[in-house]
Design a protein around this motif. Structure first.
Motif, PDB file in Angstrom:
ATOM      1  N   LEU A  59       0.831  -1.197   0.000  1.00 22.06           N
ATOM      2  CA  LEU A  59       0.000   0.000   0.000  1.00 22.06           C
ATOM      3  C   LEU A  59       0.869   1.252   0.000  1.00 22.06           C
ATOM      4  CD1 LEU A  59      -2.576  -1.082   2.744  1.00 22.06           C
ATOM      5  CD2 LEU A  59      -2.754  -1.380   0.266  1.00 22.06           C
ATOM      6  N   ASP A  60       0.432   2.246  -0.751  1.00 24.46           N
ATOM      7  CA  ASP A  60       1.093   3.543  -0.783  1.00 24.46           C
ATOM      8  C   ASP A  60       0.721   4.317   0.483  1.00 24.46           C
ATOM      9  OD1 ASP A  60       2.488   5.770  -2.144  1.00 24.46           O
ATOM     10  OD2 ASP A  60       0.492   6.670  -2.152  1.00 24.46           O
ATOM     11  N   TRP A  61       1.647   5.087   1.000  1.00 25.16           N
ATOM     12  CA  TRP A  61       1.344   5.963   2.133  1.00 25.16           C
ATOM     13  C   TRP A  61       1.430   7.399   1.663  1.00 25.16           C
ATOM     14  CZ3 TRP A  61      -0.905   5.883   6.616  1.00 25.16           C
ATOM     15  CH2 TRP A  61      -0.777   6.987   7.458  1.00 25.16           C
ATOM     16  N   PRO A  62       0.475   8.242   1.916  1.00 22.13           N
ATOM     17  CA  PRO A  62      -0.666   8.094   2.805  1.00 22.13           C
ATOM     18  C   PRO A  62      -1.969   7.721   2.108  1.00 22.13           C
ATOM     19  CG  PRO A  62      -0.363  10.414   2.346  1.00 22.13           C
ATOM     20  CD  PRO A  62       0.711   9.667   1.590  1.00 22.13           C
ATOM     21  N   SER A  63      -1.952   7.514   0.795  1.00 24.17           N
ATOM     22  CA  SER A  63      -3.212   7.272   0.079  1.00 24.17           C
ATOM     23  C   SER A  63      -3.806   5.892   0.382  1.00 24.17           C
ATOM     24  CB  SER A  63      -2.994   7.397  -1.431  1.00 24.17           C
ATOM     25  OG  SER A  63      -2.276   6.282  -1.926  1.00 24.17           O
ATOM     26  N   PRO A  66      -2.749   1.418  -4.308  1.00 24.34           N
ATOM     27  CA  PRO A  66      -1.664   0.554  -4.780  1.00 24.34           C
ATOM     28  C   PRO A  66      -0.315   1.263  -4.672  1.00 24.34           C
ATOM     29  CG  PRO A  66      -3.470   0.611  -6.349  1.00 24.34           C
ATOM     30  CD  PRO A  66      -3.759   1.656  -5.328  1.00 24.34           C
ATOM     31  N   ALA A  67       0.682   0.582  -4.178  1.00 25.10           N
ATOM     32  CA  ALA A  67       2.011   1.166  -4.002  1.00 25.10           C
ATOM     33  C   ALA A  67       2.857   0.947  -5.242  1.00 25.10           C
ATOM     34  CB  ALA A  67       2.713   0.539  -2.799  1.00 25.10           C
ATOM     35  N   PRO A  68       3.699   1.912  -5.556  1.00 24.28           N
ATOM     36  CA  PRO A  68       4.653   1.678  -6.637  1.00 24.28           C
ATOM     37  C   PRO A  68       5.629   0.584  -6.221  1.00 24.28           C
ATOM     38  CG  PRO A  68       5.163   3.727  -5.484  1.00 24.28           C
ATOM     39  CD  PRO A  68       3.884   3.210  -4.914  1.00 24.28           C
ATOM     40  N   LEU A  69       6.226  -0.070  -7.189  1.00 22.11           N
ATOM     41  CA  LEU A  69       7.141  -1.177  -6.904  1.00 22.11           C
ATOM     42  C   LEU A  69       8.279  -0.718  -6.003  1.00 22.11           C
ATOM     43  CD1 LEU A  69       7.748  -4.105  -7.347  1.00 22.11           C
ATOM     44  CD2 LEU A  69       8.925  -3.514  -9.457  1.00 22.11           C
ATOM     45  N   HIS A  70       8.814   0.444  -6.272  1.00 21.31           N
ATOM     46  CA  HIS A  70       9.880   0.997  -5.442  1.00 21.31           C
ATOM     47  C   HIS A  70       9.425   2.359  -4.965  1.00 21.31           C
ATOM     48  CE1 HIS A  70      12.514  -2.193  -6.661  1.00 21.31           C
ATOM     49  NE2 HIS A  70      12.210  -1.955  -7.920  1.00 21.31           N
ATOM     50  N   GLY A  71       9.603   2.620  -3.720  1.00 21.16           N
ATOM     51  CA  GLY A  71       9.217   3.908  -3.178  1.00 21.16           C
ATOM     52  C   GLY A  71       9.530   3.949  -1.702  1.00 21.16           C
ATOM     53  N   ARG A  72       9.654   5.145  -1.171  1.00 25.77           N
ATOM     54  CA  ARG A  72      10.055   5.284   0.215  1.00 25.77           C
ATOM     55  C   ARG A  72       8.868   5.314   1.161  1.00 25.77           C
ATOM     56  NH1 ARG A  72      14.963   4.768   0.479  1.00 25.77           N
ATOM     57  NH2 ARG A  72      15.613   5.715   2.393  1.00 25.77           N
ATOM     58  N   ASN A  73       7.684   5.581   0.678  1.00 24.11           N
ATOM     59  CA  ASN A  73       6.520   5.660   1.555  1.00 24.11           C
ATOM     60  C   ASN A  73       5.512   4.597   1.177  1.00 24.11           C
ATOM     61  OD1 ASN A  73       7.344   7.774   3.200  1.00 24.11           O
ATOM     62  ND2 ASN A  73       6.709   9.285   1.693  1.00 24.11           N
ATOM     63  N   ARG A  74       5.745   3.405   1.671  1.00 29.59           N
ATOM     64  CA  ARG A  74       4.799   2.338   1.415  1.00 29.59           C
ATOM     65  C   ARG A  74       4.701   1.447   2.643  1.00 29.59           C
ATOM     66  NH1 ARG A  74       7.848  -2.007  -2.481  1.00 29.59           N
ATOM     67  NH2 ARG A  74       9.657  -2.153  -1.153  1.00 29.59           N
ATOM     68  N   LEU A  75       3.584   0.752   2.712  1.00 35.30           N
ATOM     69  CA  LEU A  75       3.332  -0.184   3.790  1.00 35.30           C
ATOM     70  C   LEU A  75       3.296  -1.580   3.186  1.00 35.30           C
ATOM     71  CD1 LEU A  75       0.284   1.640   5.453  1.00 35.30           C
ATOM     72  CD2 LEU A  75       2.710   2.005   5.905  1.00 35.30           C
ATOM     73  N   LEU A  76       3.994  -2.503   3.801  1.00 40.34           N
ATOM     74  CA  LEU A  76       3.946  -3.897   3.384  1.00 40.34           C
ATOM     75  C   LEU A  76       3.113  -4.624   4.432  1.00 40.34           C
ATOM     76  CD1 LEU A  76       7.679  -4.415   2.361  1.00 40.34           C
ATOM     77  CD2 LEU A  76       5.750  -3.713   0.940  1.00 40.34           C
ATOM     78  N   VAL A  77       1.954  -5.110   4.028  1.00 39.64           N
ATOM     79  CA  VAL A  77       0.978  -5.683   4.953  1.00 39.64           C
ATOM     80  C   VAL A  77       0.845  -7.177   4.665  1.00 39.64           C
ATOM     81  CG1 VAL A  77      -1.405  -5.573   5.771  1.00 39.64           C
ATOM     82  CG2 VAL A  77      -0.264  -3.484   4.973  1.00 39.64           C
ATOM     83  N   THR A  78       1.007  -8.001   5.701  1.00 40.56           N
ATOM     84  CA  THR A  78       0.824  -9.448   5.569  1.00 40.56           C
ATOM     85  C   THR A  78      -0.358  -9.859   6.427  1.00 40.56           C
ATOM     86  OG1 THR A  78       3.191  -9.771   5.225  1.00 40.56           O
ATOM     87  CG2 THR A  78       1.901 -11.714   5.811  1.00 40.56           C
ATOM     88  N   MET A 180      -2.482   5.296  10.194  1.00 40.83           N
ATOM     89  CA  MET A 180      -2.021   4.103   9.495  1.00 40.83           C
ATOM     90  C   MET A 180      -2.868   2.890   9.878  1.00 40.83           C
ATOM     91  SD  MET A 180       1.741   2.279   9.555  1.00 40.83           S
ATOM     92  CE  MET A 180       1.707   2.022  11.322  1.00 40.83           C
ATOM     93  N   LEU A 181      -3.050   2.649  11.183  1.00 35.68           N
ATOM     94  CA  LEU A 181      -3.838   1.488  11.610  1.00 35.68           C
ATOM     95  C   LEU A 181      -5.278   1.588  11.138  1.00 35.68           C
ATOM     96  CD1 LEU A 181      -2.680   0.700  15.266  1.00 35.68           C
ATOM     97  CD2 LEU A 181      -1.851  -0.236  13.120  1.00 35.68           C
ATOM     98  N   GLY A 182      -5.876   2.769  11.261  1.00 40.26           N
ATOM     99  CA  GLY A 182      -7.254   2.944  10.809  1.00 40.26           C
ATOM    100  C   GLY A 182      -7.396   2.715   9.318  1.00 40.26           C
ATOM    101  N   GLY A 183      -6.455   3.240   8.534  1.00 39.10           N
ATOM    102  CA  GLY A 183      -6.505   3.058   7.086  1.00 39.10           C
ATOM    103  C   GLY A 183      -6.313   1.613   6.669  1.00 39.10           C
ATOM    104  N   VAL A 184      -5.388   0.910   7.315  1.00 37.64           N
ATOM    105  CA  VAL A 184      -5.168  -0.498   6.988  1.00 37.64           C
ATOM    106  C   VAL A 184      -6.390  -1.316   7.380  1.00 37.64           C
ATOM    107  CG1 VAL A 184      -3.797  -2.544   7.562  1.00 37.64           C
ATOM    108  CG2 VAL A 184      -2.655  -0.383   7.024  1.00 37.64           C
TER     109      VAL A 184
END
Length: 193
Positions: A59-63, A66-78, A180-184
């Motif tokens: 996930l892209d942060w803060p939107s 969808p996250a770009p493949l490479h980027g500094r502001n992303r969340l990896l959610v499992t 972040m928690l609310g959005g996820v």
């Protein structure tokens, strides 16, 4: 006649293209069924075939789109099946044995504790919500190695709607932990069937 042709061409051009439509990937985690948009999963990776009973979102942060493949502001959610180890009380009791007595405050209303030298978590800090850390407890490395493979080095795990949720995120957004928690949580609610 020209007006009708122009209208038809405009109507055809504005029609959604089947190739660009978002594909839905069905998944199951224990008893929980999901319909996950492929663009939230990201491109196929080498380990995608080994994930059984789990779903990974990028996930892209803060939107939180969808996250770009490479980027500094992303969340990896499992998303994974519930495990007693991931319950907040269990996590905090494991960490408590290794914490230093020093406590300091952090933006976002969190308090920070360090881990003792020689402990399994040496070199990490624990960011917890007050009063008891049950709302948020994330571990972040103090000094990521020069060759760190991920920018998302902080991690938090919690349970939501029958699945365990592990988020890896950059330390720079820790003050926005509630957003972040609310959005996820809302993203997960949106993919539940």
């Amino acid at each position: 006649l020209l007006g009708a042709l122009a209208f038809g061409a405009a109507l055809h051009a504005s029609r959604p293209d089947a190739d660009t439509a978002v594909q839905i990937q069905p998944a199951r985690i224990g008893d929980v069924a999901l319909s996950v948009p492929q663009n939230l999963i990201g491109p196929e990776t080498d380990d995608a075939g080994r994930l059984v009973g789990m779903v990974r979102l990028r996930l892209d942060w803060p939107s939180l789109g969808p996250a770009p493949l490479h980027g500094r502001n992303r969340l990896l959610v499992t998303l994974s099946p519930p495990d007693k180890v991931n319950e907040p009380a269990t996590q905090l009791s494991v960490y408590a044995r290794f914490l230093t007595p020093t406590v300091w405050s952090n933006p976002g209303g969190l308090v920070v504790r360090g881990f003792r030298k020689g402990s399994p978590y040496e070199g990490d800090e624990l960011y917890v919500s007050v009063p008891d850390g049950r709302g948020f407890a994330a571990r972040c490395p103090l000094h990521p190695g020069a060759g760190a493979a991920l920018d998302e080095l902080c991690r938090v795990t919690f349970r939501h709607r029958g699945v365990d949720v592990n988020i890896r995120f950059p330390r720079t957004i820790i003050a926005d932990w509630e957003l972040m928690l609310g959005g996820v949580r809302r993203t997960i609610d949106g993919v539940l069937r």
